[in-house]
Design an enzyme around this catalytic site. Structure first.
Site, mmCIF file in Angstrom:
data_model
loop_
_atom_site.group_PDB
_atom_site.id
_atom_site.type_symbol
_atom_site.label_atom_id
_atom_site.label_comp_id
_atom_site.label_asym_id
_atom_site.label_seq_id
_atom_site.Cartn_x
_atom_site.Cartn_y
_atom_site.Cartn_z
ATOM 1 N N GLU A 30 0.847 -1.195 0.000
ATOM 2 C CA GLU A 30 0.000 0.000 0.000
ATOM 3 C C GLU A 30 0.880 1.241 0.000
ATOM 4 O O GLU A 30 0.653 2.177 -0.764
ATOM 5 C CB GLU A 30 -0.899 -0.023 1.238
ATOM 6 C CG GLU A 30 -1.765 1.216 1.381
ATOM 7 C CD GLU A 30 -2.613 1.184 2.648
ATOM 8 O OE1 GLU A 30 -3.383 2.133 2.835
ATOM 9 O OE2 GLU A 30 -2.506 0.238 3.449
ATOM 10 N N HIS A 31 1.873 1.281 0.882
ATOM 11 C CA HIS A 31 2.838 2.377 0.980
ATOM 12 C C HIS A 31 4.231 1.805 0.768
ATOM 13 O O HIS A 31 4.575 0.798 1.380
ATOM 14 C CB HIS A 31 2.805 3.031 2.363
ATOM 15 C CG HIS A 31 1.477 3.579 2.744
ATOM 16 N ND1 HIS A 31 0.559 2.857 3.483
ATOM 17 C CD2 HIS A 31 0.903 4.778 2.495
ATOM 18 C CE1 HIS A 31 -0.521 3.596 3.682
ATOM 19 N NE2 HIS A 31 -0.339 4.766 3.086
#
Length: 134
Positions: A30-31
């Site tokens: 996600e990050h």
């Protein structure tokens, strides 16, 4: 708390930055924080992340709250297939097709057969009538 979050974390040791990029692309986070010298140079090797944070001065929290990117990002590896919500998500797009007679001759029989199999007689006839197949 940070201690609790670290309890769900792990370390992956790799032999090269290229191997790290391959792992990251497979994992599709996600990050993705890329805190190495010349981080921008690695961007072409990174394909799958919801949001990428380049260099030592770009913490994830800035992306969440201030840098203009969105916090609605694909999780669980879905960045392999989807992007985060952004202004692009709210833009209208329109597809346009234009075939020549020869193009319809090439595609038409297959399209007519697929329409027939799906039971969409009007779609089938839209092709077959134009090509004189009926």
């Amino acid at each position: 708390t940070a201690r609790k979050a670290l309890g769900h974390s792990y370390v992956v040791r790799v032999n090269s930055v290229e191997e790290a990029c391959r792992f990251s692309n497979a994992y599709a986070p996600e990050h993705l924080i890329v805190n190495v010298k010349d981080a921008e140079a690695l961007l072409p090797q990174l394909d799958n992340a919801g949001s990428v944070f380049l260099g030592q001065w770009t913490p994830e929290s800035v992306g969440d709250y201030a840098s203009g990117t969105n916090h609605v990002l694909p999780t669980y590896g879905y960045s392999r297939m989807y992007s985060g919500v952004s202004l692009d998500s709210f833009q209208k797009r329109m597809t346009v097709q234009s075939l020549t007679y020869e193009g319809l001759q090439a595609l038409g029989p297959s399209v007519a057969k697929m329409a027939e199999v799906e039971g969409l007689d009007a779609h089938r006839r839209a092709v077959t009538l134009r090509l004189g197949m009926e």
